[in-house]
Design a protein around this motif. Structure first.
Motif, mmCIF file in Angstrom:
data_model
loop_
_atom_site.group_PDB
_atom_site.id
_atom_site.type_symbol
_atom_site.label_atom_id
_atom_site.label_comp_id
_atom_site.label_asym_id
_atom_site.label_seq_id
_atom_site.Cartn_x
_atom_site.Cartn_y
_atom_site.Cartn_z
ATOM 1 N N LYS A 108 7.691 -12.204 1.191
ATOM 2 C CA LYS A 108 6.102 -12.878 1.045
ATOM 3 C C LYS A 108 5.662 -14.138 1.985
ATOM 4 C CE LYS A 108 3.462 -14.360 -3.657
ATOM 5 N NZ LYS A 108 4.085 -14.898 -4.988
ATOM 6 N N VAL A 109 4.532 -12.916 2.720
ATOM 7 C CA VAL A 109 3.039 -13.695 3.358
ATOM 8 C C VAL A 109 2.362 -14.191 2.809
ATOM 9 C CG1 VAL A 109 2.181 -12.579 5.773
ATOM 10 C CG2 VAL A 109 4.442 -11.603 5.184
ATOM 11 N N TYR A 110 1.921 -14.912 3.420
ATOM 12 C CA TYR A 110 0.402 -16.232 2.889
ATOM 13 C C TYR A 110 -0.177 -15.870 4.280
ATOM 14 C CZ TYR A 110 2.605 -17.546 -1.133
ATOM 15 O OH TYR A 110 3.455 -17.754 -2.343
ATOM 16 N N LEU A 111 -1.590 -15.712 4.497
ATOM 17 C CA LEU A 111 -2.776 -14.939 5.436
ATOM 18 C C LEU A 111 -3.793 -16.262 5.235
ATOM 19 C CD1 LEU A 111 -2.094 -11.792 6.193
ATOM 20 C CD2 LEU A 111 -0.862 -13.141 7.127
ATOM 21 N N SER A 114 -4.156 -10.773 -3.440
ATOM 22 C CA SER A 114 -2.390 -10.328 -3.316
ATOM 23 C C SER A 114 -2.116 -8.612 -3.264
ATOM 24 C CB SER A 114 -1.454 -11.842 -3.923
ATOM 25 O OG SER A 114 -1.778 -11.009 -5.001
ATOM 26 N N GLY A 172 3.280 -5.605 -0.274
ATOM 27 C CA GLY A 172 3.545 -5.064 1.421
ATOM 28 C C GLY A 172 3.009 -3.605 1.842
ATOM 29 N N PHE A 223 -0.459 -3.175 1.913
ATOM 30 C CA PHE A 223 -0.556 -4.598 3.299
ATOM 31 C C PHE A 223 -0.701 -3.621 4.747
ATOM 32 C CE2 PHE A 223 -0.298 -7.572 6.147
ATOM 33 C CZ PHE A 223 -0.805 -8.103 6.787
ATOM 34 N N THR A 246 3.366 -5.765 10.541
ATOM 35 C CA THR A 246 4.104 -5.346 9.871
ATOM 36 C C THR A 246 5.732 -4.080 10.902
ATOM 37 O OG1 THR A 246 2.577 -3.697 10.462
ATOM 38 C CG2 THR A 246 1.461 -4.265 8.383
ATOM 39 N N ILE A 280 7.835 -6.448 3.440
ATOM 40 C CA ILE A 280 7.182 -7.243 3.155
ATOM 41 C C ILE A 280 7.118 -6.648 1.897
ATOM 42 C CG2 ILE A 280 4.633 -8.657 2.572
ATOM 43 C CD1 ILE A 280 4.619 -7.852 5.811
ATOM 44 N N SER A 325 4.800 -9.003 -1.309
ATOM 45 C CA SER A 325 3.784 -8.951 -1.214
ATOM 46 C C SER A 325 2.913 -9.306 -0.200
ATOM 47 C CB SER A 325 3.009 -9.946 -2.429
ATOM 48 O OG SER A 325 3.423 -11.601 -2.761
ATOM 49 N N VAL A 326 1.914 -9.690 0.413
ATOM 50 C CA VAL A 326 0.967 -10.527 0.902
ATOM 51 C C VAL A 326 0.030 -11.413 -0.190
ATOM 52 C CG1 VAL A 326 -0.894 -10.456 3.098
ATOM 53 C CG2 VAL A 326 0.791 -9.000 2.981
#
Length: 543
Positions: free
Chosen positions: A218-221, A251, A254, A257, A295, A301, A303-304
């Protein structure tokens, strides 16, 4: 002073301390990174002009004056700076001008501390946290990994392992527009992103297992650059018009994204895009290249999640004692009637949890105990108002997201749909569009359960029009048992059979008695959703 935002935060008093509630927010259109790289006959690279220094010092003088007007003590003011002031060759002139204008000293954060504050600002919006965190400003890009389950020093480990890369949106765009540096900077960006991710994988065994798993990480931006990418994804979302304005809590999987090429094409289309300024759209190719690099470095990934938190929230978060920092912020969201007896709310919550079947037809995982508890606290709210379905709809979308800006959009939609259903969906044409698009966010199956819970709340409010004051009496008033049946109605459909046991006399005064509103609200339940699932209610009176 990282970007064009400055805030006054004033209310860290219990019981809402954990929410880091802002009291005042204003934007100043000054990009310090751009100011360091102005073009013109008198401009000097990496030097702030006299005009920029005056603008910044005057702006912060206003900041100080407004804070004082709000009653903020001098010792509670904090001004900090990041990449632009770290690299400015006339840093001292800027700091002196600010000191003269405000009487305050500016703290210039090291890259490590900036990574700490940025990552903790994102983390502050969640109860538990596990994922990569990336913060894209104008001059730099911070990357780290945060996992709250590691132990009491997880934030320190995240700061030590994190990296500050020289690929902010403004800096990267400047390189991309130069034919001599465009290709080399892309190669460097991708290479350093790969190295940074690999270093984090080597430092955290938990991250390694996720990177190597089928599901991915999981990626948090956060940061203006990445929030711009989130706004573009919302602009191109299949749900249109998108019903929740803020990108905080938005959200995407991936797989979506990764469509940075499609986002570049969308950016070239004429017309305004909500959440994207002209400056951010100009920088969008640089943002897309950063996404491409991510990526490549992280092929899988899960989810973002786009977040509104950043350095300001992170600094305040780290000022809190650990016992408060590790609280669940969702549980701190203000409720309409805080004086309600928590034991009665707990009983209502348990009562609602019992409407879920134990097998065959199971509710979505989003309906946890804490979510149902929040819904329970709203059953008797706003009863003196009219148009309550619309009122609650907007309060959930707007006010709850003010308290918790990174509340997942999916959960925001679930709460709004459920609490509108509690009032019977009596909404106007414009709000019908909002509800329809909220339903498109969560999907038909979840909508069915939202309506199911909301209707059960309406049933409770008919039986007990006022908030119960006696727990034992309320326990003896209403209970139910739920089973799954495969032969409901004339068409023998599969659905839920609800046996309601109601204290004799409670039905008196309710329009139609037992055969009136108490049953009619369930009669055409689920109609129009296409699931073919019925709810049959049998009411028995208890002495």
């Amino acid at each position: 002073m990282k970007s064009t935002d400055w805030w006054i935060w004033a209310d860290l008093r219990p019981p809402l301390t954990r929410l880091l509630t802002p009291v005042f927010h204003e934007r100043a259109s000054i990009s310090l990174y751009d100011a360091l790289h102005e073009s013109g006959p008198d401009a000097k690279q990496f030097y702030f002009s006299e005009n920029t220094i005056k603008k910044v010092s005057d702006t912060l003088g206003r900041f100080k004056a407004i804070g004082t007007a709000y009653g903020v003590p001098d010792v509670q003011f904090m001004i900090f700076a990041t990449e632009a002031l770290r690299t400015a060759k006339n840093q001292d002139e800027m700091l002196e001008a600010i000191k003269k204008s405000t009487g305050l000293t500016v703290s210039v954060l090291s890259p490590e501390v900036e990574t700490l504050f940025g990552s903790m600002g994102v983390r502050s919006g969640f109860a538990e946290f596990d994922g990569l965190v990336m913060d894209m400003g104008g001059g730099s890009l911070q990357v780290t990994y945060v996992n709250t389950s590691i132990g009491p020093n997880y934030e320190v480990l995240a700061a030590r392992a994190g990296q500050s890369l020289p690929f902010g949106a403004a800096r990267l765009m400047a390189e991309l527009t130069n034919p001599n540096t465009a290709q080399p900077i892309l190669v460097e960006l991708q290479a350093r992103m790969k190295i940074t991710i690999q270093n984090l994988v080597n430092a955290f065994i938990q991250l390694r297992s996720q990177i190597e798993s089928v599901d991915g990480v999981k990626v948090y931006l956060c940061g203006g650059g990445f929030r711009g990418y989130g706004s573009m994804l919302m602009h191109t979302d299949h749900v249109q018009p998108y019903p929740i304005p803020s990108s905080g809590g938005y959200s995407v999987p991936g797989s979506r994204f990764k469509h940075w090429r499609d986002m570049l094409i969308a950016n070239e289309q004429p017309g305004d895009i909500f959440g994207l300024s002209k400056r951010r759209r100009h920088q969008f190719p640089a943002i897309a290249m950063a996404v491409q690099a991510i990526t490549i470095a992280v092929p899988r990934i899960k989810s973002v999640v786009f977040c509104t938190g950043g350095n300001r929230e992170g600094l305040l978060f780290m000022m809190l004692p650990p016992s408060i920092r590790e609280m669940d912020p969702f549980l701190m969201i203000p409720v309409p009637n805080p004086q309600q007896d928590p034991q009665i709310i707990l009983h209502v919550t348990n009562l609602l949890m019992k409407i879920f079947p134990k097998e065959h037809i199971l509710p979505p995982l989003v309906f946890t105990q804490k979510v149902i508890s929040y819904i329970s606290g709203h059953i008797w709210a706003y009863e003196g108002q009219t148009g309550n379905a619309s009122l609650v709809l907007h309060k959930i979308i707007d006010k709850i997201r003010i308290a918790l800006p990174n509340l997942p959009h999916f959960l925001s939609a679930v709460l709004a749909i459920t609490l509108s259903a509690r009032w019977g969906y009596e909404i106007g044409p414009m709000d019908s569009i909002i509800v329809k698009n909220l339903q498109n966010i969560v999907g038909i199956e979840t909508v069915w359960w939202c309506r199911y819970i909301g209707t059960a709340c309406r049933f409770i409010s008919l039986v007990c029009p006022a908030f119960p004051t006696n727990l034992e009496s309320f326990r003896n008033t209403l209970r139910w048992e739920v089973t799954v049946s495969g032969s409901l109605g004339k068409e023998k459909k599969k659905g839920i059979l609800m046996r309601v046991y109601l204290l004799s006399g409670c039905e008196q005064g309710i329009p139609g008695g037992l055969e009136g509103q108490l049953k009619k609200m369930w009669k055409n339940f689920g109609k129009g959703l296409g699931l073919g699932r019925k709810v049959k209610v049998i009411i028995e009176l208890m002495n």
